[in-house]
Design a protein around this motif. Structure first.
Motif, short mmCIF file in Angstrom:
data_model
loop_
_atom_site.label_atom_id
_atom_site.label_comp_id
_atom_site.label_asym_id
_atom_site.label_seq_id
_atom_site.Cartn_x
_atom_site.Cartn_y
_atom_site.Cartn_z
N GLY A 383 21.39 24.27 37.66
CA GLY A 383 22.29 25.28 37.49
C GLY A 383 22.05 26.38 36.73
N GLN A 384 21.82 25.83 35.46
CA GLN A 384 21.38 26.67 34.27
C GLN A 384 20.10 27.30 34.52
OE1 GLN A 384 22.33 24.76 30.46
NE2 GLN A 384 23.40 23.22 31.50
N TRP A 385 19.09 26.52 34.94
CA TRP A 385 17.75 27.33 35.49
C TRP A 385 17.97 28.16 36.25
CZ3 TRP A 385 16.16 21.52 35.42
CH2 TRP A 385 15.65 21.24 34.11
N LEU A 386 18.79 28.00 37.22
CA LEU A 386 18.61 28.98 38.25
C LEU A 386 19.64 30.15 37.81
CD1 LEU A 386 18.43 29.53 41.26
CD2 LEU A 386 20.69 28.82 41.94
N ASN A 412 23.67 38.14 49.14
CA ASN A 412 23.39 39.70 48.80
C ASN A 412 24.47 40.43 49.20
OD1 ASN A 412 20.69 39.26 47.69
ND2 ASN A 412 19.89 39.39 49.72
N ALA A 413 25.47 39.96 49.93
CA ALA A 413 26.80 40.68 50.20
C ALA A 413 27.22 41.20 48.99
CB ALA A 413 27.83 39.81 50.94
N THR A 414 27.97 42.35 49.00
CA THR A 414 28.57 42.87 47.79
C THR A 414 29.53 41.92 46.87
OG1 THR A 414 28.22 45.08 49.02
CG2 THR A 414 29.71 44.76 47.14
N ALA A 415 30.24 41.24 47.89
CA ALA A 415 31.41 40.33 47.29
C ALA A 415 30.89 39.08 46.41
CB ALA A 415 32.51 40.01 48.31
N MET A 416 29.50 38.74 46.76
CA MET A 416 28.92 37.57 45.94
C MET A 416 29.27 37.49 44.50
SD MET A 416 26.37 36.05 44.21
CE MET A 416 24.60 37.11 44.17
N LEU A 417 29.70 36.67 44.16
CA LEU A 417 29.77 36.10 42.68
C LEU A 417 29.28 34.94 42.22
CD1 LEU A 417 33.31 37.14 41.70
CD2 LEU A 417 31.07 38.27 40.57
N PRO A 418 28.48 34.60 41.15
CA PRO A 418 27.89 33.58 40.72
C PRO A 418 29.05 32.47 40.68
CG PRO A 418 26.90 35.16 39.53
CD PRO A 418 28.26 35.49 40.27
N PRO A 419 28.93 31.35 41.69
CA PRO A 419 30.07 30.51 41.47
C PRO A 419 30.21 29.78 39.98
CG PRO A 419 28.65 29.80 43.36
CD PRO A 419 28.03 31.17 42.56
N PRO A 420 31.33 29.40 39.70
CA PRO A 420 31.58 28.94 38.14
C PRO A 420 30.63 27.66 37.88
CG PRO A 420 33.70 29.12 39.18
CD PRO A 420 32.61 29.42 40.45
N ALA A 442 24.45 30.83 30.30
CA ALA A 442 23.44 31.09 31.56
C ALA A 442 24.61 31.71 32.66
CB ALA A 442 23.11 29.74 32.19
N GLU A 443 25.76 31.24 32.77
CA GLU A 443 26.75 31.86 33.54
C GLU A 443 27.05 33.19 33.34
OE1 GLU A 443 31.13 31.39 35.79
OE2 GLU A 443 30.41 29.76 34.54
N ALA A 444 27.27 33.57 31.92
CA ALA A 444 27.58 34.86 31.47
C ALA A 444 26.82 35.86 31.81
CB ALA A 444 27.98 35.02 30.15
N HIS A 445 25.28 35.49 31.77
CA HIS A 445 24.21 36.34 31.83
C HIS A 445 24.12 36.80 33.42
CE1 HIS A 445 23.27 35.94 27.63
NE2 HIS A 445 22.60 37.17 27.83
N ALA A 446 24.19 35.63 34.15
CA ALA A 446 24.20 35.78 35.79
C ALA A 446 25.36 36.69 36.24
CB ALA A 446 24.41 34.21 36.35
#
Length: 682
Positions: A383-386, A412-420, A442-446
């Motif tokens: 997950g971190q690599w991705l 790609n939908a507007t509402a997409m957020l990186p899952p926790p 990793a998550e904060a930068h995503a």
């Protein structure tokens, strides 16, 4: 047949009343069975020691390896055979292969080979030493003390005291050093420094042992990188000098030892470019010495990245990924095969491709990581690599690939957020400082990249649409939650209530500062592009936020070039926002001047960074410095000559470096004179 003969048959043999022939037969039987027993024991011993008894006189340890292990043994660099106490060449072969793997940080496979060696000879002490050392990764700032102590306990249980006492002095010295490294009831500093002192003594006493020298050098580099942070600047300088001397001496006598070359590259992986350049030679030599090692192929990219040589960064990491692929294909391995090396190299490969404007190639690498992470349910390092690769591609492509999907095309939908990724049950209260360092990073930068995809280059109407606005707000809230958690951990480390306080408070403080810069940059990003879009109320908001981020950056940031850390470096991010808001700036000259200074700082820390080269060109152009702008654009066009021709930054660079059209030819004047003559005659 008389009665005596009949009695002999019944009793199992001829008998003449118990006279001498019976004794002779018994003696012959004993002799025969004895000879048979001797032969049987000999065969058992031969079978246990040699797998090919007919050729044992000409055998070497590699003779007793099979399949891909033979390829590894022959492709990880020559090994100086210093035979530990064992009479089993198959155990020795696996031990030596484990040693080669260990020197190249192929930790998981090294552990397997050491354990195989132990199963073949449970009294092979050095196999336990090797396995124990594999649970300490000094340059990665990780260790598993409990696992190492369990190995040493297993060694003590399997090796009798009298056998242990009969080991060579070299073996006993290794054992003593490793026991010190994992000693109970002592500090990290005491464990690391005592081990280093003992291992340096082993290297000095047994100068025919290149592995001892390599381990000693690694122990010194480990002190420089320790999460304990116990060295003063003066001490660190001395430790570095000692490592340089040790590696210089040992590589002189053992120029093809993979471990020594490996650690030399790390030694020269420093901010000073003159020093860093010294790492090119050992980096190239390492790749040639250990062609089948992904790590050996990857390491030279550490140096090339510092020098801004992006083609070599891409080439070395492409070779590193291929080395892992070749091995994993041969052993029919899954995506977890050689994972630490393979996917680490893929991340670096993709980063190098973005710096050369190769967005198509970078997207291909990203999509591969996407599939790999999916195969592992996006857990752990996958997950971190991705997430890091997602952030790199989104930010470094300047939104040229729009919003890349994090998990699937529907993302790609507007509402997409990186899952926790962070603060899940597994790592909410983890004791390992690394669990609170890399996942939130990793998550904060995503999340920052996701916000960027929704605001950069968008109109105010698009930014303020209901879906986009809700996603931006949710992403910012999630970043806020991550930073709040980090603040709690930093406070716990400071007051001693966190288990990792002794070794990790400094790391926690640095990560808190880094994550806070992401938080500030995310807010400034939205305000700056809203200002450009026409919301004047945001125009005075974003620069104070970036000033705070810059102050934090200057306090903790070094010029480390690691792509895993340098996803959105503040000088680059600040400079880009200054350039983006130039059309609405109250003082365009001041703003362009400040942007130019930001990009200059960026390039001092990250030579050849694509966005900072581009930003320098744009700032120079805004200042009216045409020649300087053309010089920067020419540099960008040169480093991106193998990139995507339609990449916007490359198109811009080419347009600004195209030769000016030739001026119109001067008139000879004849036409004018004729016209005047005609007018006069009329």
């Amino acid at each position: 047949m008389n009665d005596s003969e009949r009695a002999g048959l019944v009793s199992g043999g001829l008998s003449d009343g118990g006279q001498k022939p019976v004794k002779v037969n018994k003696l012959r039987g004993i002799i025969c069975w004895g000879v048979f027993a001797v032969i049987l024991v000999f065969l058992i011993i031969m079978t246990s020691v040699f797998t090919e008894p007919k050729s044992y006189k000409a055998a070497t340890p590699v003779t007793y390896l099979t399949g891909e292990d033979v390829v590894l043994y022959n492709g990880l660099g020559p090994i100086k055979v210093l035979v530990p106490t064992t009479n089993k060449l198959n155990a020795l072969a696996n031990y030596q292969l484990g040693l080669q793997l260990l020197q190249l940080f192929w930790y998981d496979l090294a552990i397997q080979k050491f354990q195989t060696a132990q199963s073949m000879d449970k009294r092979l002490a050095m196999a336990y030493v090797g396995e124990a050392l594999a649970y300490k990764q000094p340059l990665w700032q990780t260790e598993d003390v409990a696992a190492a102590q369990a190995v040493l306990a297993r060694m003590d249980a399997n090796i009798p005291d009298n056998y242990m006492a009969a080991l060579s002095g070299r073996e006993r010295a290794y054992i003593n050093a490793v026991r010190a490294l994992y000693a109970n009831g002592t500090s990290l500093q005491a464990r690391e420094t005592t081990y280093s002192t003992l291992m340096q003594a082993v290297a000095n006493e047994y100068q025919d042992d290149p592995d001892a020298c390599a381990f000693a050098a690694l122990s010194l580099l480990g002190q420089l990188n320790s999460v304990g942070g116990y060295l003063t600047p003066e001490q660190a300088q001395q430790v570095r000098y000692n490592a340089d001397e040790l590696l210089g001496d040992c590589t002189f006598y053992f120029p093809n030892h993979a471990g020594l070359l490996h650690y030399q590259v790390y030694l020269y992986d420093v901010d000073n470019l003159e020093e860093a350049a010294k790492g090119v030679t050992p980096g190239i030599a390492l790749g040639k010495t250990a062609p089948v090692s992904s790590r050996a192929q990857h390491m030279r990219s550490h140096i090339y990245m510092r020098l801004g040589n992006w083609s070599q960064v891409v080439d070395s990491n492409t070779a590193a990924v291929a080395a892992s692929d070749n091995y994993c294909t041969a052993v029919k391995g899954s995506n977890t095969c050689d994972a630490d090396n393979r996917w680490h190299a893929l991340e670096w490969q993709m980063y190098g491709q973005t710096q050369m404007c190769g967005v198509t190639a970078a997207t291909t690498a990203y999509k591969r990581m996407q599939a790999v992470a999916a195969s592992q349910n996006y857990t752990g390092d996958y997950g971190q690599w991705l997430y890091r690769m997602y952030a790199h591609l989104q930010l470094q492509s300047l939104n040229s690939v729009a919003a890349v999907g994090l998990k699937a095309a529907s993302d790609n939908a507007t509402a997409m957020l990186p899952p926790p990724l962070y603060m899940t049950a597994a790592i909410q209260n983890a004791g390992d400082i690394q669990d609170h360092f890399w996942p939130p990073h990793a998550e904060a930068h995503a999340l920052l990249a996701r916000i960027y995809s929704l605001v950069a280059g968008r109109t105010l109407t698009q930014i303020n649409s209901a879906a986009a606005n809700a996603t931006i707000a949710a992403a910012q809230a999630r970043i806020d939650a991550i930073v709040a958690r980090q603040n709690d951990l930093t406070a716990a480390a400071a007051n001693g209530t966190l288990a990792v306080a002794a070794a990790g408070s400094a790391a926690n403080a640095e990560m808190t500062a880094l994550l806070t810069t992401v938080q500030l940059q995310a807010r400034a990003l939205v305000a700056a592009y809203s200002c450009v879009g026409g919301d004047s109320s945001k125009c005075g908001v974003w620069r104070p936020l970036m000033d705070q981020a810059l102050a934090l950056h200057n306090n903790f940031s070094s010029s480390s070039t690691l792509p895993s850390l340098k996803i959105a470096p503040t000088p680059e991010f600040y400079g880009n926002l200054l350039v983006a808001t130039l059309p609405v700036a109250s003082d365009p000259f001041e703003q362009a001047t400040t942007a130019s200074r930001m990009f200059s700082v960026c390039l001092q820390q990250l030579p050849g960074r694509m966005q900072c080269v581009l930003g320098s060109a744009r700032a120079a152009k805004a200042l009216g410095n045409t020649d300087m702008a053309k010089s920067w654009y020419s540099q960008l066009a040169a480093q991106c000559r193998a990139g995507d021709a339609r990449f916007p930054a490359l198109v811009e660079a080419k347009a600004n470096t195209a030769p000016s059209p030739p001026p119109p030819k001067k008139s000879s004047g004849k036409g004018l004179r004729r016209a005047l003559a005609s007018s006069a005659s009329a």
